[in-house]
Design a protein around this motif. Structure first.
Motif, PDB file in Angstrom:
ATOM      1  N   LEU A 120     -87.966 -27.652 -54.771  1.00  0.00           N
ATOM      2  CA  LEU A 120     -86.737 -28.413 -54.963  1.00  0.00           C
ATOM      3  C   LEU A 120     -85.692 -28.006 -53.926  1.00  0.00           C
ATOM      4  O   LEU A 120     -84.533 -27.743 -54.261  1.00  0.00           O
ATOM      5  CB  LEU A 120     -86.213 -28.199 -56.390  1.00  0.00           C
ATOM      6  N   GLY A 121     -86.137 -27.943 -52.681  1.00  0.00           N
ATOM      7  CA  GLY A 121     -85.212 -27.574 -51.615  1.00  0.00           C
ATOM      8  C   GLY A 121     -85.811 -27.907 -50.270  1.00  0.00           C
ATOM      9  O   GLY A 121     -87.014 -28.182 -50.156  1.00  0.00           O
ATOM     10  N   GLN A 151     -87.605 -35.167 -59.665  1.00  0.00           N
ATOM     11  CA  GLN A 151     -89.013 -35.432 -59.998  1.00  0.00           C
ATOM     12  C   GLN A 151     -89.893 -35.319 -58.759  1.00  0.00           C
ATOM     13  O   GLN A 151     -91.084 -35.040 -58.878  1.00  0.00           O
ATOM     14  CB  GLN A 151     -89.138 -36.824 -60.611  1.00  0.00           C
ATOM     15  N   TYR A 152     -89.295 -35.594 -57.617  1.00  0.00           N
ATOM     16  CA  TYR A 152     -90.005 -35.407 -56.354  1.00  0.00           C
ATOM     17  C   TYR A 152     -89.263 -34.356 -55.542  1.00  0.00           C
ATOM     18  O   TYR A 152     -88.107 -34.544 -55.190  1.00  0.00           O
ATOM     19  CB  TYR A 152     -90.054 -36.713 -55.551  1.00  0.00           C
ATOM     20  N   GLY A 153     -89.961 -33.271 -55.224  1.00  0.00           N
ATOM     21  CA  GLY A 153     -89.366 -32.252 -54.376  1.00  0.00           C
ATOM     22  C   GLY A 153     -89.500 -32.667 -52.920  1.00  0.00           C
ATOM     23  O   GLY A 153     -89.708 -33.849 -52.608  1.00  0.00           O
ATOM     24  N   TRP A 172     -94.481 -33.346 -58.266  1.00  0.00           N
ATOM     25  CA  TRP A 172     -94.935 -32.008 -58.699  1.00  0.00           C
ATOM     26  C   TRP A 172     -95.057 -31.890 -60.204  1.00  0.00           C
ATOM     27  O   TRP A 172     -95.800 -31.068 -60.718  1.00  0.00           O
ATOM     28  CB  TRP A 172     -94.004 -30.930 -58.137  1.00  0.00           C
ATOM     29  N   LEU A 173     -94.324 -32.752 -60.935  1.00  0.00           N
ATOM     30  CA  LEU A 173     -94.420 -32.713 -62.398  1.00  0.00           C
ATOM     31  C   LEU A 173     -95.558 -33.628 -62.804  1.00  0.00           C
ATOM     32  O   LEU A 173     -95.354 -34.646 -63.457  1.00  0.00           O
ATOM     33  CB  LEU A 173     -93.105 -33.191 -63.005  1.00  0.00           C
ATOM     34  N   ASN A 174     -96.767 -33.282 -62.360  1.00  0.00           N
ATOM     35  CA  ASN A 174     -97.889 -34.192 -62.573  1.00  0.00           C
ATOM     36  C   ASN A 174     -98.299 -34.223 -64.038  1.00  0.00           C
ATOM     37  O   ASN A 174     -97.663 -33.600 -64.881  1.00  0.00           O
ATOM     38  CB  ASN A 174     -99.064 -33.800 -61.670  1.00  0.00           C
ATOM     39  N   ALA A 175     -99.352 -34.907 -64.314  1.00  0.00           N
ATOM     40  CA  ALA A 175     -99.777 -35.126 -65.698  1.00  0.00           C
ATOM     41  C   ALA A 175    -100.022 -33.822 -66.453  1.00  0.00           C
ATOM     42  O   ALA A 175     -99.932 -33.779 -67.679  1.00  0.00           O
ATOM     43  CB  ALA A 175    -101.033 -35.983 -65.709  1.00  0.00           C
ATOM     44  N   ASP A 176    -100.308 -32.751 -65.719  1.00  0.00           N
ATOM     45  CA  ASP A 176    -100.617 -31.489 -66.398  1.00  0.00           C
ATOM     46  C   ASP A 176     -99.395 -30.826 -67.006  1.00  0.00           C
ATOM     47  O   ASP A 176     -99.515 -29.890 -67.774  1.00  0.00           O
ATOM     48  CB  ASP A 176    -101.281 -30.524 -65.421  1.00  0.00           C
ATOM     49  N   GLY A 177     -98.219 -31.273 -66.633  1.00  0.00           N
ATOM     50  CA  GLY A 177     -97.002 -30.655 -67.183  1.00  0.00           C
ATOM     51  C   GLY A 177     -96.674 -29.367 -66.470  1.00  0.00           C
ATOM     52  O   GLY A 177     -97.508 -28.783 -65.785  1.00  0.00           O
ATOM     53  N   ASN A 178     -95.438 -28.927 -66.627  1.00  0.00           N
ATOM     54  CA  ASN A 178     -94.970 -27.732 -65.929  1.00  0.00           C
ATOM     55  C   ASN A 178     -94.672 -26.639 -66.953  1.00  0.00           C
ATOM     56  O   ASN A 178     -93.690 -26.737 -67.686  1.00  0.00           O
ATOM     57  CB  ASN A 178     -93.708 -28.094 -65.127  1.00  0.00           C
ATOM     58  N   TYR A 276     -83.076 -35.270 -51.369  1.00  0.00           N
ATOM     59  CA  TYR A 276     -82.874 -35.762 -49.998  1.00  0.00           C
ATOM     60  C   TYR A 276     -83.510 -34.780 -49.013  1.00  0.00           C
ATOM     61  O   TYR A 276     -83.176 -33.593 -49.014  1.00  0.00           O
ATOM     62  CB  TYR A 276     -81.378 -35.945 -49.709  1.00  0.00           C
ATOM     63  N   PRO A 277     -84.425 -35.295 -48.171  1.00  0.00           N
ATOM     64  CA  PRO A 277     -85.217 -34.379 -47.328  1.00  0.00           C
ATOM     65  C   PRO A 277     -84.543 -34.008 -46.012  1.00  0.00           C
ATOM     66  O   PRO A 277     -85.212 -33.760 -45.031  1.00  0.00           O
ATOM     67  CB  PRO A 277     -86.494 -35.188 -47.084  1.00  0.00           C
ATOM     68  N   ASN A 278     -83.213 -33.971 -45.991  1.00  0.00           N
ATOM     69  CA  ASN A 278     -82.497 -33.660 -44.750  1.00  0.00           C
ATOM     70  C   ASN A 278     -82.012 -32.232 -44.776  1.00  0.00           C
ATOM     71  O   ASN A 278     -81.258 -31.850 -45.655  1.00  0.00           O
ATOM     72  CB  ASN A 278     -81.283 -34.574 -44.604  1.00  0.00           C
ATOM     73  N   ASP A 279     -82.411 -31.503 -43.799  1.00  0.00           N
ATOM     74  CA  ASP A 279     -81.960 -30.123 -43.656  1.00  0.00           C
ATOM     75  C   ASP A 279     -80.931 -30.112 -42.543  1.00  0.00           C
ATOM     76  O   ASP A 279     -81.202 -30.596 -41.446  1.00  0.00           O
ATOM     77  CB  ASP A 279     -83.166 -29.251 -43.289  1.00  0.00           C
TER      78      ASP A 279
END
Ligand code: 26Q
Length: 828
Positions: A120-121, A151-153, A172-178, A276-279
């Motif tokens: 998440l970063g 929900q999407y890193g 990353w929070l796929n069907a298997d759960g976190n 947001y994927p901007n660094d």
């Protein structure tokens, strides 16, 4: 009644196996005769998490009882990585779990690989937040992180067959759960957007502004436990997820309008869909502004709820609460708290502002102009109408005070104004953060000087220099040495005779006396070789490239950005390649074989950065398939660089590169990780490289390049007189243009990239620094042949890194900014 039923988990292998089996059967409802690695990973994760939760509950109870001042670390990013291996190390139960899992027919190392990174970063800023949460938990500070549960890193990077980056969503929070998060369905707040401002008369008969109407969404909390090391304390990061307040719209559903009936829900949930994927790049997008306000509003409501629970008066708020703003991303918290205090709680403006400015502190992470956050006034007026008014008022009162000190200087007032008079007007978030905070800090010594002399120079005239301090970044030694480098961890512990260094990193200085000890050097070299072999195996398995672990491993892994100059690195690789072609057989014997390793993501819309990736992968293709160079050079691009890969890559460097144009990299933190693991640095006089040099000794680091105070002059000169092209660089550019890498068609693709050096004015000074850079490489080559001296320097690197512990940095924040003391809890 409840307490007597609490049974602490036991640490023996039989109990652990029982835990894993019961989670397999009951939590997962799986049949033990038909298990895959994912299921066993999940069961193991649940077993470990149960132990963490004991500590978590104990911690929250202790803090509640003691009611100390608390600190909240507000960050839009937490780049945590994987949790299971980290928890096993922090709880000191890894060996017991290894055995238990083995008895059950699985390999723990296989299971660890099942876990998705919590990504998440983007990069340094998000990873720093994660390191500080680790340190705060380890040091028993009553500190919580607040963030967003995207929900999407950060996207998964694929290098396609043509050698370009492509992006795949990171669900990353796929069907298997976190298993590492706890939904708190009882902790929910409403967050408002749009609407209008009205005037109302409050209970005391006073007239107040009121923000009304508009859309509302709900924020729901998810808690992520953060284990500390050698303590029963356990930290927490509370992440907010957006939910619709409206339930399913039956009216439209029954009308047959299925889309409409779910549209509101979708809209609300979109808020926390994606990071947001901007660094280091500002995008002025509406959704981003909404994310920021959503984050700030939910976090403040939660903080205030907890404060009110203690029945304290508002004037005590700053004695009970410190809020750290991780860059400007959460700066809306400043007008938001002011709004709550004035509009809702009925405080007078000045009293409220006094509270606000005693609560907040702001960390700046960049001086790059393109990274500074600005929000258009019309957009802010639409989405947050009351906040816009408050920002205007904050600005007005600030400028009035400022003007009393510096009269008749309109230019100056314009320059310090929170509102930039452009078309449309813009809110300068960094200025708002400065005005609304009691302390502003940079993240390394040079950077903190630069923000005083450049970015915020006009503010110093008014506030004086004391408001602006330096806290040099730090990294957690738990993940970045203890966990990532078992071989070195064991050697250090055995040599120093205890594990004290894991929480007192200064203890590493006691390794200095072994720096010239032949038998210790041998062990040290052997550890490095093991780690290089581990990485070589990974490269063979995943990329089918053979690299020799005895070669010099030269690594640059970080976000791809022009200022970080991966372009300069690959240009020097081309130079090396062409040079090898010219060497005689005799001369070749003298040359140190090198493996040059790159990794890192580009922002999806950053065209030049993507071209740099394409150039690296193209050069790699040519070099790695050229049998005529006797394996003297290999080039590897490691796709999808992330925290988990860093744990394998960092311990394996001989040299790592941190070669930003001086004055551009605020600190850098991977430089610290590599040196802590005994890797030498090839770097510029920038960011924390400077302090690393001061700590480990200048004879143990390869430094080169223009100094930061010369950069502006050179840029100016190049802009008006053209770029003096370094002759060796010229040769390299010709080779690219002549189609030596990928043919003519590909060469044309690199046109715009090459133009940044020529017509573009070479803003990042690649040509100006090229000669010094090649010289530094020659020195690296020469020294690597002298294994003894190299080993000595490598040992002195690790030995000198005590200062860069996140523990030291977190303590500095607690002492100099937060006025925070640890709470009391048992040691393990
Ligand atoms: C801003 C507006 C809109 C969308 C995205 C952003 C945004 C997101 C991330 C702006 C900046 C970032 C990240 C910045 C960052 O990672 N900075 C790094 O911080 C490290 C920790 O202090 C330093 O070591 C690095 O030098 C610095 O580049």
């Amino acid at each position: 009644e409840w307490k007597q039923h609490i049974e602490p988990k036991k640490n023996d292998i039989e109990s652990i196996k029982k835990d894993i089996v019961s989670h397999t059967l009951e939590t997962l409802c799986r049949n033990p005769y038909n298990l895959d690695k994912m299921a066993v990973y999940q069961a193991t994760a649940h077993a470990v998490r149960d132990r963490l939760l004991e500590d978590w509950n104990l911690t929250q109870e202790a803090i509640h009882q003691q009611n100390p001042k608390r600190c909240y670390y507000l960050s839009m990013e937490f780049l945590i990585g994987r949790a299971l291996d980290n928890a096993l190390h922090c709880l000191e139960v890894k060996d017991a779990y290894k055995q238990s899992v083995k008895d059950l027919g699985f390999s723990l190392e296989d299971l660890l690989e099942q876990e998705r990174d919590a990504a998440l970063g983007n990069g340094g800023l998000g990873r720093l937040a994660a390191c500080y949460m680790d340190a705060a938990a380890t040091l028993d500070y009553p500190t919580w992180g607040y963030g967003l549960r995207y929900q999407y890193g950060i996207f998964k990077q694929i290098i396609n067959n043509e050698g370009y980056q492509t992006e795949v969503p990171d669900y990353w929070l796929n069907a298997d759960g976190n298993p590492w998060e706890f939904p708190r369905s009882d902790i929910k707040y409403e967050v408002q957007f749009y609407g209008y401002v009205a005037t109302k008369v409050n209970e005391k008969g006073e007239s107040r502004m009121s923000w009304e109407g508009g859309d509302k969404v709900q924020a729901m909390a998810y808690d992520v436990p953060i284990p500390g090391y050698d303590t029963k304390g356990c930290g927490n990061i509370r992440l907010w997820s957006a939910k619709s307040l409206k339930t399913f719209d039956f009216a439209s559903f029954n009308d047959g309008d299925y889309d409409r009936s779910v549209a509101d829900q979708k809209n609300a949930e979109n808020l926390t869909s994606v990071l947001y994927p901007n660094d280091n790049h500002n995008v002025g997008k509406e959704l981003r502004l909404k994310q920021e306000y959503f984050f700030v509003s939910a976090s403040l409501q939660d903080i205030i709820y907890r404060f009110k629970h203690t029945n304290a008066a508002w004037k005590e708020f700053p004695d009970k609460v410190a809020v750290q703003l991780n860059d400007t991303h959460p700066t809306l918290a400043i007008p938001e708290l002011q709004r709550i205090l004035v509009d809702i709680e009925g405080l007078e403006w000045d009293d409220a502002w006094d509270i606000v400015t005693r609560v907040f502190a702001f960390t700046n992470h960049t001086v790059l102009p393109e990274a500074l956050e600005c929000w258009s006034v019309p957009m802010m007026e639409k989405i947050l109408p009351r906040h816009m008014q408050i920002v205007y008022d904050i600005n007005l009162f600030f400028l009035q005070k400022f003007e009393k000190v510096f009269q008749n200087d309109r230019g100056l007032l314009n320059r310090v104004s929170i509102i930039e008079e452009s078309n449309p007007q813009q809110v300068r978030m960094a200025y708002l953060a400065v005005v609304g905070s009691h302390t502003v800090n940079g993240v390394a010594a040079l950077h903190s000087e630069l923000i005083k002399t450049e970015l915020f120079s006009e503010f110093i005239k008014y506030y004086g220099p004391e408001k602006f301090i330096n806290i040099t970044n730090g990294i957690t030694p738990r993940r970045w040495l203890y966990q990532a480098n078992p071989a070195l961890r064991e050697l250090i512990t055995e040599t120093l005779g205890s594990k004290k260094w894991v929480t007192h990193l200064d203890e590493l200085k006691n390794l200095k006396k072994y720096a010239e000890d032949k038998s210790f050097q041998k062990k040290w070299i052997d550890v490095k070789l093991q780690n290089k072999t581990r990485l070589a195996d990974w490269i063979k398995t995943h990329l089918d490239i053979s690299v020799d672990p005895h070669a010099l491993f030269d690594i640059q892994v970080k976000r791809i950005h022009e200022y970080k100059r991966q372009f300069m690195n690959i240009l020097s690789v081309i130079y090396r390649y062409k040079n090898i072609q010219l060497l005689s057989a005799e001369e070749r014997k003298e040359l140190t074989p090198r493996v040059v390793i790159f990794g890192g993501k580009s922002a999806p819309g950053y065209y030049i950065a993507k071209m740099v990736i394409k150039l690296i992968t193209t050069v790699a293709q040519v070099v790695n398939n050229d049998d005529s160079i006797d394996n003297l050079l290999k080039v590897v691009y490691i796709p999808d660089y992330n925290v988990s890969l860093a744990e394998i890559i960092v311990p394996a460097s001989d040299i790592s590169q941190h070669i930003s144009t001086a004055g551009t990299e605020a600190s850098g933190t991977s430089n610290m990780k590599f040196v802590l693991n005994g890797g030498l640095i090839l770097g510029t006089v920038d960011g924390a490289n400077i302090e690393i040099r001061d700590e480990i000794g200048e004879e143990n680091i390869f430094m080169f390049g223009t100094l930061s105070d010369k950069v502006a002059d050179i840029r100016h000169h190049q802009k008006y007189h053209g770029v003096p092209m370094d002759p060796n660089l010229q040769v390299v550019l010709h080779a690219i243009q002549a189609g030596e890498f990928g043919g003519f068609e590909t060469a044309s693709v690199f046109g715009p990239l090459i133009n940044t050096l020529t017509y573009g004015g070479d803003y990042y000074l690649i040509s100006a620094d090229f000669e010094q850079y090649l010289d530094a490489h020659d020195k690296v080559d020469a020294l690597f042949k002298d294994k003894t001296t190299w080993a000595k320097k490598s040992i002195l690197c690790t030995a000198g890194m005590g200062f860069f512990s996140a523990d030291r940095a977190t303590r500095e924040y607690a002492d100099k900014i937060w006025n925070l003391k640890p709470f009391t809890i048992e040691k393990k």
